[in-house]
Design a protein around this motif. Structure first.
Motif, PDB file in Angstrom:
ATOM      1  N   ASN A 177      17.888  -2.982   6.167  1.00  0.00           N
ATOM      2  CA  ASN A 177      17.332  -3.938   5.217  1.00  0.00           C
ATOM      3  C   ASN A 177      15.812  -3.774   5.180  1.00  0.00           C
ATOM      4  O   ASN A 177      15.137  -3.979   6.183  1.00  0.00           O
ATOM      5  N   VAL A 178      15.289  -3.389   4.013  1.00  0.00           N
ATOM      6  CA  VAL A 178      13.854  -3.148   3.834  1.00  0.00           C
ATOM      7  C   VAL A 178      13.298  -4.208   2.889  1.00  0.00           C
ATOM      8  O   VAL A 178      13.868  -4.455   1.831  1.00  0.00           O
ATOM      9  N   TYR A 180       6.358   3.398  -3.098  1.00  0.00           N
ATOM     10  CA  TYR A 180       6.495   4.159  -1.859  1.00  0.00           C
ATOM     11  C   TYR A 180       7.665   3.668  -1.022  1.00  0.00           C
ATOM     12  O   TYR A 180       8.230   4.425  -0.236  1.00  0.00           O
ATOM     13  N   ILE A 181       8.094   2.412  -1.218  1.00  0.00           N
ATOM     14  CA  ILE A 181       9.240   1.904  -0.468  1.00  0.00           C
ATOM     15  C   ILE A 181      10.495   2.716  -0.792  1.00  0.00           C
ATOM     16  O   ILE A 181      11.250   3.087   0.093  1.00  0.00           O
ATOM     17  N   GLY A 182      10.705   2.987  -2.067  1.00  0.00           N
ATOM     18  CA  GLY A 182      11.859   3.784  -2.461  1.00  0.00           C
ATOM     19  C   GLY A 182      11.808   5.187  -1.908  1.00  0.00           C
ATOM     20  O   GLY A 182      12.816   5.722  -1.440  1.00  0.00           O
ATOM     21  N   TYR A 183      10.635   5.789  -1.940  1.00  0.00           N
ATOM     22  CA  TYR A 183      10.504   7.141  -1.419  1.00  0.00           C
ATOM     23  C   TYR A 183      10.741   7.185   0.086  1.00  0.00           C
ATOM     24  O   TYR A 183      11.415   8.069   0.595  1.00  0.00           O
ATOM     25  N   VAL A 184      10.205   6.211   0.805  1.00  0.00           N
ATOM     26  CA  VAL A 184      10.394   6.167   2.258  1.00  0.00           C
ATOM     27  C   VAL A 184      11.863   5.954   2.583  1.00  0.00           C
ATOM     28  O   VAL A 184      12.423   6.620   3.456  1.00  0.00           O
ATOM     29  N   SER A 185      12.518   5.030   1.885  1.00  0.00           N
ATOM     30  CA  SER A 185      13.928   4.779   2.192  1.00  0.00           C
ATOM     31  C   SER A 185      14.780   5.999   1.862  1.00  0.00           C
ATOM     32  O   SER A 185      15.686   6.342   2.611  1.00  0.00           O
ATOM     33  N   TYR A 237      12.840  -3.490   8.347  1.00  0.00           N
ATOM     34  CA  TYR A 237      11.528  -2.907   8.091  1.00  0.00           C
ATOM     35  C   TYR A 237      10.832  -3.723   7.017  1.00  0.00           C
ATOM     36  O   TYR A 237      11.454  -4.138   6.044  1.00  0.00           O
ATOM     37  N   ILE A 238       9.520  -3.939   7.210  1.00  0.00           N
ATOM     38  CA  ILE A 238       8.717  -4.667   6.232  1.00  0.00           C
ATOM     39  C   ILE A 238       7.553  -3.764   5.836  1.00  0.00           C
ATOM     40  O   ILE A 238       6.810  -3.281   6.681  1.00  0.00           O
TER      41      ILE A 238
END
Length: 174
Positions: A64-65, A84-89, A134-135
């Motif tokens: 869960n991000v 960047y959240i999508g890329y990291v996930s 992750y936050i």
């Protein structure tokens, strides 16, 4: 005379280092060197015993991000609008691993520090943060941009210091 010898030694060192680098670049091709790995070779007997067992893939791990902050976290300017959240996930959780990823992005374009602190009081946001593995947080760019925008013709370090004091004052209240 002594300075000339030092200069000559420095030039020789530069030539030697440059030549070594050039030769290494030209003659050592990618893949020419052995690849080092921690994996051990699997023998036939071990392989046979693995093939005979009934191995079922494990359930995907749930990740869960949560994203908070400003336009950088929101994904403004990103053609896929995932930020960047999508890329990291995609890179670290989904691509080569067995993860089921849920992304909840509470970022708002234009948010400043004060806006984020107010958003953190929201019950739904608090619950999401508590459940997050992750936050991701990006904040402060709009605060700085405001200083530049308001004092463009008379930009001075003192305005940034005042903004910092203002943000810390707001933070201590929250």
């Amino acid at each position: 005379m002594r300075k000339m010898w030092k200069l000559l030694l420095v030039l020789i060192a530069i030539i030697v280092i440059g030549t070594t680098g050039t030769i290494t670049y030209l003659y050592v091709k990618p893949g020419a060197l052995p690849e080092f790995t921690d994996a051990l070779p699997v023998g036939e007997t071990v392989q046979e015993s693995v093939e005979e067992e009934d191995i079922t893939p494990a359930e995907p791990e749930r990740v869960n991000v949560v994203g908070l902050g400003d336009s950088l976290t929101k994904g403004v300017g990103d053609r896929d609008r995932q930020g960047y959240i999508g890329y990291v996930s995609n890179r670290y959780f989904e691509a080569d691993q067995n993860h089921d990823v849920t992304i909840t992005n509470y970022a708002i374009t234009g948010n400043e520090t004060e806006d984020l602190l107010k958003r953190l009081d929201d019950k739904v946001v608090k619950e999401s943060i508590q459940e997050a593995d992750y936050i991701f947080l990006t904040i402060g760019g709009n605060d700085l941009f405001g200083v530049v925008k308001n004092h463009f013709l008379n930009l001075d370090q003192q305005y940034f210091a005042l903004q910092k004091k203002s943000i810390l004052k707001i933070y201590r209240k929250g």
